[in-house]
Design an enzyme around this catalytic site. Structure first.
Site, PDB file in Angstrom:
ATOM      1  N   SER A 235      46.040  35.435  45.880  1.00  0.00           N
ATOM      2  CA  SER A 235      44.734  35.105  45.365  1.00  0.00           C
ATOM      3  C   SER A 235      43.845  34.945  46.426  1.00  0.00           C
ATOM      4  O   SER A 235      43.430  36.023  47.148  1.00  0.00           O
ATOM      5  CB  SER A 235      44.827  33.693  44.712  1.00  0.00           C
ATOM      6  OG  SER A 235      43.443  33.347  44.004  1.00  0.00           O
ATOM      7  N   ASP A 453      45.317  40.642  35.629  1.00  0.00           N
ATOM      8  CA  ASP A 453      44.311  39.428  36.253  1.00  0.00           C
ATOM      9  C   ASP A 453      43.145  40.066  36.028  1.00  0.00           C
ATOM     10  O   ASP A 453      42.591  41.317  36.426  1.00  0.00           O
ATOM     11  CB  ASP A 453      44.795  39.570  37.519  1.00  0.00           C
ATOM     12  CG  ASP A 453      44.017  38.314  38.283  1.00  0.00           C
ATOM     13  OD1 ASP A 453      43.510  37.646  37.675  1.00  0.00           O
ATOM     14  OD2 ASP A 453      44.075  38.494  39.679  1.00  0.00           O
ATOM     15  N   CYS A 456      41.091  38.782  40.504  1.00  0.00           N
ATOM     16  CA  CYS A 456      41.158  39.708  41.661  1.00  0.00           C
ATOM     17  C   CYS A 456      42.031  40.856  41.037  1.00  0.00           C
ATOM     18  O   CYS A 456      43.260  40.900  41.502  1.00  0.00           O
ATOM     19  CB  CYS A 456      42.219  38.861  42.720  1.00  0.00           C
ATOM     20  SG  CYS A 456      41.545  37.382  43.567  1.00  0.00           S
TER      21      CYS A 456
END
Length: 629
Positions: A235, A453, A456
């Site tokens: 992250s 995701d 990101c």
């Protein structure tokens, strides 16, 4: 007040009562030789708390102004949990694992991702993780920067608000007996001036942390035959991992030149898991990915939303222009990213706010889909935050020897990073240059991304990988995608582009916290990267620096997403997993809670997305695209 008692119920009173940790006992103290004034306090953790290997929990302690070349006029107590390798600790390498945030504690790494244990089904104990990364490596988890997780500056009794993750002074306005979403406990001060406020300041702190721990922590340092150090993060770790290791590399060079006192760190591997690395390379993908560039046929924003976001991104004075303005001002007035120039902070924070609201907000506020998993509702129950309840148990706090409650996420750290606009900034030369410098110094870099995701996403990250301008960049860009096999099923679980020391892997059917979705795949990628193998098969070990994957220039594998998981409101993850009506019920004491799960009320109708249109065709064609901006 309606409170329903059920079997093994955890009502609102127990979390409040569990607030203040017991005073730590039986701690061992080491006076640092690497940095005078610093100390390490620790204890061995009983087996069974997490896994069955020897582990140590403790703090690296720095008095005010004791760190080398780091702004730190406040005390710093950095929490660590060290797990020895299951094979041979003396000869196996060290992997440091930190979570992102900023302000995310690394205990999620221990209990949800790469650590030796997982939470049991009832969330009251742990079970072994068969894919733990300490099978062949020593693992060090660190809560950083200070005031993250168990780390603290000054122990302070306060009230934690689960709705907002904000700490407040104890008092009648913040009374846990009147509000079930509050927890009274012991935390850091909550003072935003008493933590790192930029990635580079956090790197300065981290270098001091690793210097002291690697040289003075005797269970690791004594009889050490392998001094290789790797850093893996996720992250915000897309900034932390390359930024920290590039700073370590810079300090190594200064030590070798006689310009700095310290120990040269043997840097081996940088791992970035679903990391946000560089906004210029990645920001536009937050428009494209939910519109038509994901591989699951999901169109999460409509044509009007796409056009609106694209306009906000590209118009004069829009998101991209503001990012570039931030970079220019930071380079001129705050090139070393101390975060102390108000004009730079203002412009960079403004850019961050604008891009979040006007670009990302089209998806985040409108799609009702997951920030970390585009295939799920925004009230995403996976992975569970149940480990936070486990860490609040008195017996666990005693076993770990922690004097503070675990704060995750830390609003204090998140806030101060936002104030400096750190997310929009880049360090000197940028994080792309950090990765390039590490590769040119023969440090391996593995970028690993779950392909569901949003925040990101892998599409933007692929652009990052192709934008890194290092000595062997042409060969990396020429490499094709190869299927990744990690078991005997014969079914590929991912695709990878790799040349030599640099790899970019897209992992199928995985969200932001990729290791929770695909633990076996994640472990194999970690093992292969750490031990100089090819990522695709793990069979190529000779002349790995000259190895290149063969295959298509684009990763085009597509499949339908797995079935959605019904939302689950978890007391300890209230801000992300609970709907407004559920939070209100908890606050009033009208919720039924079983093992930290709110079973009544359920979320209100309309909280999760209804089926949305899909696109039959998506972004890739058969020709090599230009990703370099």
């Amino acid at each position: 007040m309606l409170i329903t008692w059920l079997l093994d119920v955890l009502l609102l009173a127990p979390p409040v009562a569990a607030g203040y940790p017991p005073k730590p006992k039986n701690l061992i103290t080491i006076e640092s030789k690497a940095l005078p004034g610093a100390t390490i306090t620790y204890k061995e953790v009983p087996k069974g708390v997490c896994g069955n290997v020897r582990s140590y929990s403790g703090y690296i302690n720095f008095p005010p102004n004791s760190m080398r070349e780091a702004p730190q006029d406040f005390p710093v107590h950095i929490y660590f949990w060290y797990f020895e390798s299951q094979v041979k600790p003396e000869t196996d390498p060290l992997a440091i694992y930190i979570n992102g945030g900023p302000g995310a504690g690394s205990m999620v790494g221990v209990f949800v991702e790469s650590g030796p244990c997982r939470m049991s089904e009832d969330a009251q104990s742990t079970v072994l993780n068969e894919h733990s990364w300490n099978k062949e490596a020593n693992l060090l988890y660190i809560d950083q920067p200070v005031q993250t997780g168990f780390s603290y500056d000054v122990l302070t009794n306060a009230t934690f608000d689960f709705k907002t993750n904000i700490l407040s002074p104890e008092g009648p306005d913040h009374d846990p007996s009147k509000d079930g979403t509050l927890l009274a406990g012991t935390f850091g001060s909550g003072d935003p001036s008493k933590t790192a406020n930029t990635t580079l300041n956090a790197a300065r702190h981290m270098w001091n942390i690793v210097q002291v721990w690697s040289q003075d922590f005797s269970p690791y340092a004594d009889n050490r035959e392998n001094d290789k150090i790797s850093l893996w993060s996720e992250s915000y770790g897309g900034r932390y991992a390359p930024g920290f290791m590039a700073y370590f590399l810079q300090q190594n060079n200064r030590i070798k030149a006689g310009l700095l006192t310290g120990s040269v760190l043997h840097l081996d591997t940088v791992g970035i898991i679903n990391g946000c690395v560089d906004l210029i390379s990645q920001q536009k993908s937050n428009i494209d990915f939910p519109y038509n560039k994901n591989t699951y046929g999901i169109q999460a924003i409509d044509d009007a939303g796409y056009d609106k976001a694209m306009h906000a991104y590209g118009k004069r004075g829009g998101c991209l222009d503001q990012i570039l303005e931030c970079h220019a001002l930071a380079k001129r007035y705050d090139p070393n990213a101390y975060g102390h120039v108000d004009e730079v902070n203002y412009v960079c924070e403004r850019a961050n706010s604008y891009c979040n609201t006007e670009v990302d907000g089209i998806y985040v506020d409108g799609a009702k889909r997951g920030l970390f998993d585009i295939a799920q509702c925004h009230l995403d129950p996976f992975p569970s935050n149940s480990f936070l309840g486990y860490l609040a148990k008195t017996e666990v706090q005693e076993a770990l020897g922690v004097p503070a409650n675990h704060t995750d996420p830390s609003y204090t750290v998140e806030h101060v990073f936002n104030v400096t606009g750190d997310y929009v900034r880049s360090d000197r030369g940028g994080h792309l240059l950090d990765i390039a410098n590490l590769l040119d110094a023969r440090v391996k870099v593995a970028m690993v991304y779950g392909d569901r995701d949003f925040i990101c996403n892998w599409v933007g990250a692929e652009n990052v990988s192709l934008s890194v301008d290092y000595k062997d960049a042409k060969n990396f860009r020429r490499a094709g995608y190869a299927d990744v096999y990690t078991d005997d099923s014969g079914v590929p679980k991912a695709q990878v582009r790799q040349h030599g020391l640099f790899s970019f892997t897209r992992v199928y059917q995985a969200g932001h916290m990729m290791l929770a979705y695909q633990p076996q795949v994640g472990y194999e990628i970690f093992r292969r990267a750490m031990f100089n193998m090819d990522i695709a098969t793990g069979t190529v070990t000779d002349d790995i620096e000259f190895y290149s994957t063969q295959g298509e220039v684009n990763s085009t594998h597509a499949e339908p997403p797995l079935p959605t998981v019904p939302p689950t409101c978890n007391f300890w993850g209230m801000a992300m997993s609970c709907a407004k009506n559920q939070i209100e019920a908890i606050q009033k004491g009208e919720a039924s809670i079983v093992n930290n799960i709110i079973v009544s009320p359920t979320q209100a109708r309309g909280e999760c997305p209804t089926p949305q249109p899909t696109r039959k065709s998506w972004f890739y064609n058969n020709e090599q695209q230009s990703f370099i901006i």
